[in-house]
Design a protein around this motif. Structure first.
Motif, PDB file in Angstrom:
ATOM      1  N   LEU A  35      60.097 -43.734  39.416  1.00  0.00           N
ATOM      2  CA  LEU A  35      59.692 -45.000  38.569  1.00  0.00           C
ATOM      3  C   LEU A  35      59.088 -45.088  38.255  1.00  0.00           C
ATOM      4  O   LEU A  35      59.451 -45.783  36.830  1.00  0.00           O
ATOM      5  N   ARG A  70      58.566 -47.397  34.294  1.00  0.00           N
ATOM      6  CA  ARG A  70      59.182 -46.242  33.046  1.00  0.00           C
ATOM      7  C   ARG A  70      60.293 -45.959  32.018  1.00  0.00           C
ATOM      8  O   ARG A  70      61.398 -46.757  32.823  1.00  0.00           O
ATOM      9  N   PRO A  71      58.977 -46.573  30.942  1.00  0.00           N
ATOM     10  CA  PRO A  71      60.561 -46.948  30.059  1.00  0.00           C
ATOM     11  C   PRO A  71      61.469 -45.334  29.704  1.00  0.00           C
ATOM     12  O   PRO A  71      61.903 -45.120  29.128  1.00  0.00           O
ATOM     13  N   GLU A  72      61.013 -44.064  29.551  1.00  0.00           N
ATOM     14  CA  GLU A  72      61.218 -43.531  29.510  1.00  0.00           C
ATOM     15  C   GLU A  72      60.964 -42.011  29.516  1.00  0.00           C
ATOM     16  O   GLU A  72      59.552 -42.356  30.856  1.00  0.00           O
ATOM     17  N   LEU A  73      61.644 -41.105  29.652  1.00  0.00           N
ATOM     18  CA  LEU A  73      60.907 -39.443  30.623  1.00  0.00           C
ATOM     19  C   LEU A  73      59.611 -38.932  30.385  1.00  0.00           C
ATOM     20  O   LEU A  73      59.210 -37.692  30.843  1.00  0.00           O
ATOM     21  N   SER A  76      56.384 -39.299  31.437  1.00  0.00           N
ATOM     22  CA  SER A  76      56.080 -39.195  33.377  1.00  0.00           C
ATOM     23  C   SER A  76      56.603 -37.275  33.218  1.00  0.00           C
ATOM     24  O   SER A  76      55.531 -36.324  34.137  1.00  0.00           O
ATOM     25  N   ASN A  99      65.862 -45.707  33.589  1.00  0.00           N
ATOM     26  CA  ASN A  99      64.552 -46.230  32.418  1.00  0.00           C
ATOM     27  C   ASN A  99      64.686 -47.442  32.340  1.00  0.00           C
ATOM     28  O   ASN A  99      66.102 -48.045  31.912  1.00  0.00           O
ATOM     29  N   ARG A 101      63.316 -51.375  29.970  1.00  0.00           N
ATOM     30  CA  ARG A 101      62.931 -51.859  28.597  1.00  0.00           C
ATOM     31  C   ARG A 101      63.225 -52.837  28.934  1.00  0.00           C
ATOM     32  O   ARG A 101      64.735 -53.467  28.916  1.00  0.00           O
ATOM     33  N   GLN A 112      68.186 -51.815  32.062  1.00  0.00           N
ATOM     34  CA  GLN A 112      68.018 -50.478  32.762  1.00  0.00           C
ATOM     35  C   GLN A 112      68.859 -49.701  31.886  1.00  0.00           C
ATOM     36  O   GLN A 112      70.443 -49.830  32.356  1.00  0.00           O
TER      37      GLN A 112
END
Ligand code: AMP
Length: 410
Positions: A35, A70-73, A76, A99, A101, A112
């Motif tokens: 995360l 993380r704001p997106e995957l 990552s 995620n 933001r 979330q």
């Protein structure tokens, strides 16, 4: 941020199961990434996107490391690819999870939120774009959603995109725009096309179109994608104004829009093809494509369309024990071990109170133990539905067989 409670959680689990099945059947394997990552993983998404400049939950940990939720995957997953260098390409993976933001919260927009998605790394083929889009379309279809519109566009090759951005800058400099869009223009001219403000509409409608800037290769790629979607019977519209937020996209981009949601939050999910992200994260030059679908918003769309309801699997049996509770403990354990879903009353409550609980539990039978049953090594089995038969005395040794027959038959 919000809590998700039962029975809604069961629906979330089912949604994940549907997604896992759709993408699993296409050869995608699940990837799980942390995360929290080094903040640099996310700033590479692009300095001109709100996700990076305004919305990151970034902080310094106790070791002085600059990290972020993380704001997106996508970033990552690209970081994981760069780190592990899988040999077999394409590397096809899927993911699910939250995620973060720092956005202004409203219906369909949370700080979330969950996404399910896929990324495929290592192949540049336009047919892969079609496969990826088709998977998302199949997922929505399996949920039962009908009012989802697929919108596609191509941003061309990076040089096409750069030429287009320059043309937009010149054009918008002389156009009548709102102050907000002027500010956007200074940072990211493409995003001006996203403005939903009435005052900007005329200038945007008359703006140059990306298609005027496609190189031969970009045009051919986009043609193949459209022909592929048509061949699979997937409806779509080409929207030249679709740009999507993130800087790293090139060629194909797409979005699924929910017909029932407010236009500012109607994107159920989207994605596109990207280059350069794996490289920026320390890996070899690798083409990629993927999508992320918002779970929260997808479920709102399901509510609006009255599909994929939050129904809970009912209990099979509810055990009522008015002889101290030990019998209920033993019987529920025995039933559960035999695959019969069972619950029981607690706190030594009266027969009447426990029968009320049995009713409320929606179980299909009540298994009742009183003094007589305890003495005879029997139980009473009472079907809960009005026309499901009479209460019967059953010996303890035959309880499982009897219940299985009853549950199978009714
Ligand atoms: P993006 O990663 O921005 O391309 O978003 C992909 C999808 O994730 C969107 O279409 C939404 O369904 C969902 N999503 C993005 N941001 C949020 C948010 N703040 N709250 C709820 N869903 C979101």
């Amino acid at each position: 941020m919000r809590d998700i409670l039962p029975p809604e959680t069961a629906r979330w689990r089912r949604l994940n199961a549907v997604f896992a099945e759709v993408v699993g059947a296409a050869g995608y394997g699940q990837v799980v990434t942390p995360l929290i990552e080094d903040v640099g993983v996310f700033t590479r998404i692009g300095e001109a996107t709100d996700v990076v400049t305004k919305e990151l939950y970034a902080f310094e940990d106790r070791g002085g490391r600059h990290v972020s939720l993380r704001p997106e995957l996508t970033a990552s997953v690209c970081r994981a690819f760069a780190q592990h260098r899988p040999a077999a390409l394409p590397w096809k993976v899927w993911y699910t999870g939250p995620n973060f933001r720092q956005e202004k919260a409203q219906r369909g927009r949370y700080r979330q939120f969950d996404q399910v998605g896929v990324e495929v790394l290592g192949v540049d083929d336009a047919h892969l774009d079609v496969e990826v889009i088709a998977l998302a379309a199949e997922f929505y279809a399996q949920l039962g959603l009908q009012q989802v519109e697929l919108v596609v566009n191509s941003l061309g090759e990076p040089e096409d995109r750069a030429a287009y951005v320059a043309a937009l800058e010149t054009y918008f400099a002389g156009a009548d725009l709102t102050e907000q869009s002027r500010a956007t223009l200074a940072k990211n001219p493409l995003r001006v096309l996203d403005s939903k403000r009435d005052h900007d509409a005329a200038a945007i409608a008359a703006a140059p179109k990306i298609s005027e800037f496609y190189s031969g290769a970009a045009a051919a790629h986009f043609d193949t994608v459209q022909a592929g979607l048509t061949r699979l019977g997937i409806d779509f519209v080409v929207e030249p104004k679709l740009v999507r937020g993130l800087d790293y996209y090139r060629r194909t981009i797409f979005e699924f829009q929910g017909g029932t949601l407010d236009s500012a939050q109607n994107a159920l999910g989207g994605g596109g093809r990207y280059d350069g992200l794996v490289e920026a994260l320390g890996g070899p030059a690798t083409p990629g494509i993927g999508f992320a679908l918002g779970v929260d918003r997808t479920l709102l769309a399901c509510d609006d369309e009255g599909v994929f309801a939050a129904d809970v699997a009912p209990l099979d049996a509810f055990v009522v024990d008015v002889v101290g509770g030990q019998e209920a403990a033993a019987i529920t354990a025995e039933l559960r071990a035999a695959g019969i879903a069972a619950d029981r009353g607690f706190d030594d409550r009266s027969m009447k109170a426990q029968m009320k609980l049995a009713n409320r539990s929606d179980a299909r039978v009540a298994v009742i133990v009183g003094d007589d049953e305890l003495a005879d090594d029997t139980v009473q089995v009472r079907p809960m539905a009005r026309d499901a038969g009479d209460q019967q005395t059953i010996s303890r040794s035959e309880l499982i067989t009897h219940l299985k027959e009853f549950l199978d038959a009714s």
